[in-house]
Scaffold this active site. Structure first.
Site, mmCIF file in Angstrom:
data_model
loop_
_atom_site.group_PDB
_atom_site.id
_atom_site.type_symbol
_atom_site.label_atom_id
_atom_site.label_comp_id
_atom_site.label_asym_id
_atom_site.label_seq_id
_atom_site.Cartn_x
_atom_site.Cartn_y
_atom_site.Cartn_z
ATOM 1 N N ASP A 33 10.089 17.371 80.182
ATOM 2 C CA ASP A 33 9.267 18.073 79.193
ATOM 3 C C ASP A 33 8.304 17.093 78.549
ATOM 4 O OD1 ASP A 33 9.765 21.085 77.808
ATOM 5 O OD2 ASP A 33 8.445 19.706 76.731
ATOM 6 N N THR A 85 2.164 29.749 80.145
ATOM 7 C CA THR A 85 0.781 30.145 80.445
ATOM 8 C C THR A 85 0.346 31.118 79.353
ATOM 9 O OG1 THR A 85 1.767 31.735 81.976
ATOM 10 C CG2 THR A 85 0.691 29.826 82.938
ATOM 11 N N ARG A 153 12.010 36.462 86.291
ATOM 12 C CA ARG A 153 12.070 37.884 85.925
ATOM 13 C C ARG A 153 13.168 38.169 84.920
ATOM 14 N NH1 ARG A 153 12.643 40.903 91.609
ATOM 15 N NH2 ARG A 153 10.852 42.199 91.172
ATOM 16 N N VAL A 154 13.650 37.112 84.271
ATOM 17 C CA VAL A 154 14.838 37.292 83.420
ATOM 18 C C VAL A 154 14.470 37.852 82.055
ATOM 19 C CG1 VAL A 154 16.296 35.597 84.528
ATOM 20 C CG2 VAL A 154 14.638 34.840 82.828
ATOM 21 N N LYS A 205 4.664 40.134 89.896
ATOM 22 C CA LYS A 205 5.096 39.752 88.552
ATOM 23 C C LYS A 205 4.243 40.432 87.474
ATOM 24 C CE LYS A 205 6.731 37.798 85.041
ATOM 25 N NZ LYS A 205 8.075 37.896 84.556
ATOM 26 N N CYS A 259 5.520 37.536 77.157
ATOM 27 C CA CYS A 259 5.336 38.046 78.518
ATOM 28 C C CYS A 259 4.524 39.329 78.540
ATOM 29 C CB CYS A 259 6.701 38.286 79.147
ATOM 30 S SG CYS A 259 7.801 36.889 78.905
ATOM 31 N N ARG A 323 7.348 34.420 69.198
ATOM 32 C CA ARG A 323 6.019 34.393 69.817
ATOM 33 C C ARG A 323 5.411 35.792 69.901
ATOM 34 N NH1 ARG A 323 7.221 30.974 75.096
ATOM 35 N NH2 ARG A 323 9.029 32.337 75.028
HETATM 36 N N1 SAJ Z 1 9.605 47.230 73.440
HETATM 37 C C1 SAJ Z 1 9.292 48.448 72.872
HETATM 38 N N2 SAJ Z 1 9.855 49.575 73.401
HETATM 39 C C2 SAJ Z 1 10.713 49.529 74.454
HETATM 40 C C3 SAJ Z 1 11.005 48.285 75.053
HETATM 41 C C4 SAJ Z 1 10.437 47.147 74.518
HETATM 42 O O1 SAJ Z 1 8.518 48.553 71.898
HETATM 43 O O2 SAJ Z 1 11.204 50.594 74.863
HETATM 44 C C5 SAJ Z 1 8.993 45.999 72.887
HETATM 45 C C6 SAJ Z 1 10.020 44.984 72.421
HETATM 46 O O3 SAJ Z 1 10.443 45.252 71.108
HETATM 47 C C7 SAJ Z 1 9.245 43.698 72.536
HETATM 48 C C8 SAJ Z 1 8.366 43.932 73.769
HETATM 49 O O4 SAJ Z 1 8.326 45.336 73.945
HETATM 50 O O5 SAJ Z 1 8.402 43.483 71.418
HETATM 51 C C9 SAJ Z 1 8.847 43.276 75.052
HETATM 52 O O6 SAJ Z 1 10.260 43.361 75.142
HETATM 53 P P1 SAJ Z 1 11.042 43.651 76.524
HETATM 54 O O7 SAJ Z 1 12.481 43.599 76.241
HETATM 55 O O8 SAJ Z 1 10.520 44.881 77.140
HETATM 56 O O9 SAJ Z 1 10.573 42.495 77.484
HETATM 57 P P2 SAJ Z 1 10.519 40.893 77.378
HETATM 58 O O10 SAJ Z 1 9.109 40.524 77.034
HETATM 59 O O11 SAJ Z 1 11.583 40.344 76.517
HETATM 60 O O12 SAJ Z 1 10.835 40.489 78.885
HETATM 61 C C10 SAJ Z 1 9.998 41.000 79.919
HETATM 62 C C11 SAJ Z 1 10.875 41.573 81.044
HETATM 63 N N3 SAJ Z 1 10.038 42.344 81.958
HETATM 64 C C12 SAJ Z 1 10.348 43.604 82.310
HETATM 65 O O13 SAJ Z 1 11.307 44.197 81.889
HETATM 66 C C13 SAJ Z 1 9.440 44.259 83.301
HETATM 67 C C14 SAJ Z 1 11.580 40.439 81.765
HETATM 68 O O14 SAJ Z 1 12.301 40.935 82.889
HETATM 69 C C15 SAJ Z 1 10.568 39.384 82.218
HETATM 70 O O15 SAJ Z 1 11.183 38.302 82.900
HETATM 71 C C16 SAJ Z 1 9.884 38.853 80.983
HETATM 72 O O16 SAJ Z 1 9.165 39.930 80.379
HETATM 73 C C17 SAJ Z 1 8.941 37.743 81.381
HETATM 74 O O17 SAJ Z 1 9.268 36.569 81.120
HETATM 75 O O18 SAJ Z 1 7.911 38.018 82.017
#
Ligand code: SAJ
Length: 430
Positions: A33, A85, A153-154, A205, A259, A323
């Site tokens: 890092d 990124t 994709r986690v 992705k 993300c 973030r």
């Molecule tokens: N959110 C809503 N309504 C929902 C679901 C989520 O308002 O029904 C909001 C959450 O509160 C949050 C944002 O969306 O602010 C994103 O949260 P999330 O849980 O949907 O996703 P991330 O950003 O934590 O993780 C996503 C995931 N992508 C998908 O589910 C397609 C994860 O699998 C990816 O690896 C990650 O982005 C990434 O690093 O790209």
């Protein structure tokens, strides 16, 4: 191919779990890092990020002697780039960290090595930006060394499990590169390893996160429509989701994190003339914090001078990650409207975040508040007692942006409850 020694560049939410998991599977891992604080913290047994199970995993990796932490890459058989990124003010992708990591690999790159990019990137980054830098070594990608794009994709909050169980898309710049990357990830991935080309993998992705963003945007728009028509969107969604082919997501205060709120812009940037729906969905979700503040204004009048207790600052439930958090933006908007905001974020102990004062305890935030605003569905808030909250507050006003409060319980204690997605005329509750 067999891998005994690898180097992971970037020890954040993806790089650190990945490096540690390889190490606990018997691979010698150099974790790199560029941030000296991160290197110092990890070397001294600390952790700079929170994720369930991560502390135990990192400790096991360090104890095994397989994981070492340093600030520069060293010779290895494979290199994994897992650096951030972000996007810039103008929504264009900032690839400086990817480029810097690629440059850092050049002096130690050897014939027969594998280089993998995991960072979410605009289409053609692997071929157009990473390969030319690495080829500065004199080696040709796909011929002298293998090069692949393997997106992470986690899901934050379930990273350690998903890292192992999720299927992985493996995009090689040519077939031998994809096969080399498959051999690397097969060390610990139990999901399927799906081989394709690098640009398809980049697109996959971005499509995954864009698909989710667009679906959340439609849920947020349904919430606004429900408010207009005086109905309860939560009930309407529940009923609509009983259709066998409908699965509407949850409306909320906005879409945050590093993300989903960022990645769709990479497609808009790459093809602004085509990505209209994607841009609009982003704008709907980015507009949600303004909408929440507007709901408060409509229900409770002038915000100036109000004392607001904001519960939750993280970008989503049960993570410490701030973030692109819509909760933070909402607090700023309340401040700009002249309200005094005290937040409580159970996953953060700092005195303040971005100019928002943080109470160390929930009760401290509530004391003397006029308005309680629920922004993040952390488990800590799921069993809030309306009676004890009422006793601490000056006025009994509550705004619930995440559908956490049971309306009748809170109204029984004298609260005026406003919920995102419920028209002010709607009194039917949950
Ligand atoms: N959110 C809503 N309504 C929902 C679901 C989520 O308002 O029904 C909001 C959450 O509160 C949050 C944002 O969306 O602010 C994103 O949260 P999330 O849980 O949907 O996703 P991330 O950003 O934590 O993780 C996503 C995931 N992508 C998908 O589910 C397609 C994860 O699998 C990816 O690896 C990650 O982005 C990434 O690093 O790209």
């Amino acid at each position: 191919m067999k891998f005994q020694k690898i180097c992971v560049l970037g020890l954040g939410y993806i790089g650190l779990p990945t490096a540690s998991t390889f190490a606990t599977h018997g691979v010698q891992v150099i974790g790199v890092d560029v941030n000296p604080d991160v290197v110092h913290t990890l070397r001294n047994g600390g952790l700079h990020i929170q994720e369930p199970g991560l502390r135990t995993l990192v400790q096991a990796a360090l104890r095994s002697g397989n994981l070492t932490i340093q600030s520069q890459p060293a010779e290895a058989e494979a290199f994994i780039i897992a650096v951030p990124t972000p996007f810039r003010e103008d929504k264009l992708a900032d690839l400086r960290a990817v480029e810097a990591a690629s440059h850092a690999i050049v002096p130690v790159l050897q014939k027969g090595n594998l280089v993998v990019l995991e960072s979410t990137s605009p289409p053609l980054t692997t071929l157009g930006r990473v390969a030319p830098i690495l080829e500065g070594s004199g080696w040709k990608s796909g011929e002298d060394f293998y090069l692949a794009y393997v997106p992470e994709r986690v899901l934050p909050g379930s990273i350690l499990r998903e890292l192992i169980e999720n299927d992985r898309v493996i995009g090689g710049v040519n077939r031998p590169s994809a096969e080399a990357a498959r051999d690397l990830y097969s060390i610990f991935v139990r999901g399927e390893l799906l081989l394709t080309d690098a640009t398809t993998a980049e697109m996959v992705k971005l499509m995954e996160n864009t698909y989710r963003d667009v679906n959340i945007a439609v849920a947020n728009e349904f919430a606004r429509l429900a408010e207009r028509f005086g109905i309860n969107v939560w009930e309407a969604i529940e009923l609509a989701n009983r259709h066998p082919r409908v699965n509407i997501l949850r409306p909320g205060p906005g879409v945050g994190g590093h993300c989903i709120s960022v990645d769709p812009w990479f497609l808009v940037e790459a093809a602004p003339d085509l990505a209209n729906l994607i841009r609009t969905a982003r704008e709907v979700n980015d507009g949600q914090p303004y909408h929440v503040v507007e709901l408060a204004r409509q229900a409770f009048g002038e915000l100036k001078g109000l004392r607001i207790a904001a519960l939750g600052l993280a970008y989503k439930a049960d993570v410490d990650d701030l973030r692109e958090s819509p909760a933070i933006e909402i607090c700023h908007l309340f401040q700009q409207a002249g309200a005094e905001v005290i937040a409580f974020e159970p996953y953060r102990q700092e005195a303040q975040v971005d100019g928002i004062p943080l109470a160390k305890e929930l009760l401290r935030a509530l004391q003397g508040a006029d308005l309680l605003v629920l922004l993040v569905a952390h488990r800590h808030f799921r069993s809030l007692s309306p009676l004890s909250v009422a006793q601490a507050m000056r006025r009994r006003w509550a705004l619930d942006a995440i559908n956490l409060l049971n309306r009748s319980d809170w109204e029984r204690e004298g609260f005026q409850v406003v919920k995102l997605g419920e028209g002010l005329k709607s009194k039917r509750g949950r």
